[in-house]
Design a protein around this motif. Structure first.
Motif, PDB file in Angstrom:
ATOM      1  N   ARG A   1      -1.884   5.218  -6.654  1.00  0.00           N
ATOM      2  CA  ARG A   1      -1.869   4.253  -5.559  1.00  0.00           C
ATOM      3  C   ARG A   1      -2.115   2.843  -6.112  1.00  0.00           C
ATOM      4  NH1 ARG A   1      -4.968   4.458   0.272  1.00  0.00           N
ATOM      5  NH2 ARG A   1      -3.993   2.577   1.021  1.00  0.00           N
ATOM      6  N   GLY A   2      -1.268   1.922  -5.722  1.00  0.00           N
ATOM      7  CA  GLY A   2      -1.440   0.545  -6.155  1.00  0.00           C
ATOM      8  C   GLY A   2      -0.699   0.211  -7.446  1.00  0.00           C
TER       9      GLY A   2
ATOM     10  N   SER B   1       0.848  -1.201   0.000  1.00  0.00           N
ATOM     11  CA  SER B   1       0.000   0.000   0.000  1.00  0.00           C
ATOM     12  C   SER B   1       0.882   1.250   0.000  1.00  0.00           C
ATOM     13  CB  SER B   1      -0.893  -0.019   1.228  1.00  0.00           C
ATOM     14  OG  SER B   1      -0.094  -0.054   2.383  1.00  0.00           O
TER      15      SER B   1
ATOM     16  N   ARG C   1       2.547   4.589  -0.740  1.00  0.00           N
ATOM     17  CA  ARG C   1       2.027   5.777  -1.419  1.00  0.00           C
ATOM     18  C   ARG C   1       3.138   6.806  -1.418  1.00  0.00           C
ATOM     19  NH1 ARG C   1      -3.573   7.112   1.293  1.00  0.00           N
ATOM     20  NH2 ARG C   1      -3.865   8.422  -0.513  1.00  0.00           N
TER      21      ARG C   1
END
Lengths: 527, 252
Positions: free
Chosen positions: A175-176, A16, A18
């Motif tokens: 994100r991701g 996760s 970021r």
């Protein structure tokens, strides 16, 4: 990154994370844009063409936003119409808001962003703390479905005199989708011109400009019960002068009424401190200082009165009926003109050498040379005695107020309350925190009531003066002004009639008798 | 964090369209927004070009690391998506296995509350244990309602269900979706909106081809038809939702 390098199509990131990646090229030139595009590879397609603009970082004079972990920046290259609020430690975007600075918070509609910003002290008074010229270009990496996976933003910054600060390449994966940019990151890591950077762009730009995002140097002192009375008062006055200096920029540039408001509080505190210091100071210092700060108080009054009236217009608060607001445009225009004149007069004084000398004279008061015998007394004894006297005077004057008391008596009582409040505010460190807080709360309630009364007096007087100065052709507006002013007279009388009971509540509050207890002076006597 | 659930007992009423557009408007207002596609059909994920597959499937309800890892950024700043997964069809089993007090959906939402300002739930149609969870943890349940007799009847059943199960913590509002002014029944039912206050927001999202084009553009309405009638209707709907969440002057 060439076309031969695989770009994952979706959901390629297990974590996760970021994080944005930042690279710095100290020897960047304007022509580097094309080279950066080649370095990124064919998969990165132009999202935005090369552009030139200005980059600004906004904050309060004491960097309240930065201290709260946020930075507010505007780039005319990235998005001209909005500011970006970012976490200044990791660079994550926290929100975007329209560029109606400096008073953006009050124009934001109710929203989570507004909620987040409002508690930040002084957030409405924003300054462009740093300003650079900026150029750059943006690229986007997309998968086969057209989904944006990451953006690459090359930006070079230069001082407004033209000196280049360097180029920064920021890779911002969605994100991701962190793994999608790994090949580019590896390539950049090996490249000799690009240096991988820790931290965020705004922090690096501040460092490049030599700006420290911290409140200006305050007078460093710690109140101690056994320090000399003169030393404590002198240090506190120097502290208040620093606060005045901090507000000057905002006043000269007329950024927000909040600057003047804080400036006036500092001036009033100094006047109150001067009154305390009278027996401690030599007359050749005391007399000119008192006259100087009295002059400053008087000079700022018209500007502040206009600000208060205009703030009441803007927000619809106060005693102006909402229905009457649209009809009062004429009055508003006049108030604005008066305010501009008052600020202009203030600016002229703030920029003179006499003004600077006036501040320096008090700052340079050497307590060891000029001190009287009383000045060597322990601070706690001296201040406790002063607080006791101020409280007794306040009670005496308050008890004399009745339903027919003239306005001036209430105003005099308010000033007495202010003196006590300023003394308690300034020297809170000498007393137990819980007792001072309770006493200040108790005093504040009384002051608010008296403040409402005084605001009504000022506004009513202004409205009647405006009405008297109107032409015959403006009779309709005049009648409206009179109506509003009469309403204020009624409100004022009502406050006056209710005053005795509210003063009784002040003297005997439900939760103990904090102020009286604090002013009993047993603690000071023991010292 | 405010939780907004787009829910209906009936399918094909415009839940996903509303969820995507309202989430987009939330992000555009400057707020950090997460859209959670709870519908195994994965239409919200499709609209935002994200694959409808989640590592760990419905286990994300129990493992916060999986939950966080499943979140995907979209093409628009501040708007993230928790994509759909086919395993969500068995979400009921997951929820039934737990006691109401340990509702895993509520726990997951609680875990996300500091990262986002708004959470928009795109719920699957139906009335089940999942619906109960949604009613229990949403701040506002928004029901898109086609102005037809059957749809109105469905809305009434939702209201009754909510009342019967004591799920009145969240607020319930509805709005007219897929409204067609040319149809007599639509017109007549919408004319009775005054009788449906305060349940029904006075907003009519029209049935237009520009809304259907979302599937082709795979983007929110405002990005390709910003001033269109449907976009304007969603603007009005968003304003009403914000006004409900943040009454004027109430937040300071």
């Amino acid at each position: 990154m060439g076309s031969d390098q695989a770009v994952s199509t979706d959901c390629d990131d297990g974590g996760s994370m970021r994080r944005n990646h930042l690279f710095f090229d100290p020897s960047a030139t304007v022509a580097d844009i094309a080279a950066v595009g080649t370095l990124l590879g064919k998969r990165f397609l132009p999202l935005q063409e090369a552009a030139e603009g200005v980059w600004e970082l906004f904050d309060t004079p004491d960097w309240a936003l930065w201290q709260a972990g946020m930075d507010l920046q505007r780039s005319t290259v990235v998005a001209d119409s909005q500011c970006q609020l970012r976490d200044c430690r990791v660079g994550l975007l926290l929100g975007t808001l329209p560029t109606n600075l400096p008073d953006f918070v009050w124009q934001l509609p109710p929203s989570p962003l507004r909620q987040r910003l409002t508690p930040v002290w002084g957030v409405r008074a924003m300054l462009a703390q740093v300003q650079f010229g900026e150029g750059g270009r943006q690229w986007a990496l997309r998968n086969d479905a057209g989904k944006l996976l990451a953006t690459a933003h090359y930006r070079y910054f230069y001082l407004l005199d033209g000196k280049m600060l360097g180029g920064w390449l920021q890779i911002e994966p969605c994100r991701g989708y962190h793994r999608s940019v790994e090949p580019v990151l590896q390539r950049l890591g090996k490249h000799k011109r690009w240096q991988s950077q820790q931290g965020v762009l705004s922090a690096q730009l501040l460092a490049a400009a030599g700006v420290t995002p911290a409140p200006p140097q305050m007078v460093s002192f710690r109140l101690q019960r056994r320090m000399s009375a003169a030393g404590a008062v002198q240090a506190m006055m120097a502290h208040q002068i620093t606060i005045m200096r901090q507000q000057q920029v905002g006043m000269v540039d007329a950024i927000d009424s909040e600057f003047l408001h804080r400036y006036r509080i500092a001036v009033r505190r100094i006047r109150s401190l001067l009154k305390l210091a009278q027996p401690l100071m030599p007359p050749e210092l005391y007399d000119p200082a008192t006259a100087f700060f009295r002059m400053l108080g008087g000079l700022t009054t018209p500007a502040r009165d206009s600000d208060v009236c205009l703030l009441n217009f803007v927000t619809g608060r106060g005693w102006i009926p909402a229905a009457a607001l649209p009809h009062l445009t004429l009055l508003r225009a006049r108030l604005e003109s008066e305010r501009n004149q008052a600020y202009q007069a203030l600016r002229q004084v703030l920029l003179t050498s006499d003004y600077l000398r006036g501040l320096q004279r008090l700052e340079r008061w050497d307590v060891s040379d000029d001190c009287t015998a009383l000045g060597t007394q322990h601070a706690v004894l001296f201040i406790t005695n002063a607080v006791q006297k101020q409280y007794r005077r306040l009670v005496r004057k308050g008890k004399r107020i009745h339903t027919q008391s003239p306005d001036n008596d209430l105003h005099a009582l308010r000033k007495e309350g202010k003196r006590l409040r300023y003394t308690l505010d300034c020297f809170a460190g000498l007393f137990p925190a819980s007792e001072v807080q309770g006493a200040l709360r108790q005093l504040k309630q009384l002051q608010e009531r008296l403040g409402d009364f005084q605001d009504l007096c000022v506004q009513e007087e202004r409205l009647r003066a405006q009405q008297a100065s109107l032409d015959i052709s403006e009779q309709e507006v005049g009648a409206l002004l009179l109506q509003v002013a009469d309403g204020m007279t009624e409100q004022r009388q009502q406050l006056r009639e209710e005053f005795s009971s509210s003063f009784h509540r002040f003297l005997k509050p439900k939760k103990g008798h904090t102020l009286a207890k604090l002013c009993a002076g047993k603690r000071g006597g023991k010292e | 964090m405010k939780v907004l659930a787009l829910y209906s007992l009936k399918g094909g009423v415009g839940k996903t369209t509303a969820a995507v557009n309202l989430a987009y408007l939330a992000a555009q207002s400057g707020a950090r927004t997460l859209l959670w596609d709870l519908d195994p059909q994965g239409a919200s994920s499709y609209y935002l070009r994200v694959a409808d597959k989640v590592k760990g499937g419905r286990k994300i309800l129990h493992q916060t690391d999986l939950l966080e890892a499943a979140i995907r950024g979209t093409d628009w700043p501040l708007l993230d998506l928790l994509p759909a997964d086919l395993s969500y069809r068995n979400l009921e089993i997951e929820l039934n296995a737990e006691r109401k007090r340990n509702d895993p959906l509520a726990e997951s939402i609680r875990h996300l509350r500091h990262d986002y300002d708004y959470l928009v739930l795109d719920c699957p149609p139906g009335i089940s244990r999942l619906s109960e969870s949604i009613f229990a943890c949403a701040d506002l349940v928004l029901v898109p309602t086609i102005p037809t007799v059957l749809a109105m009847r469905t809305l009434k059943r939702v209201i009754d269900f909510r009342k019967k199960h004591g799920l009145t913590k969240s607020r319930l509002r509805a709005f007219f979706s897929m409204a067609d002014q040319r149809k007599r029944m639509h017109k007549e039912l919408m004319a009775r909106i005054d009788q449906m206050q305060p349940l029904m927001f006075d907003v009519r999202v029209p049935q237009l081809s520009e809304v259907e084009l979302m599937g082709e553009y795979r983007a929110p309405l405002h990005t390709y038809r910003p001033g269109g009638r449907a976009a304007v209707a969603f603007d009005a709907l968003w304003d009403k939702i914000v006004a409900l969440f943040y009454p004027q002057g109430g937040e300071e």
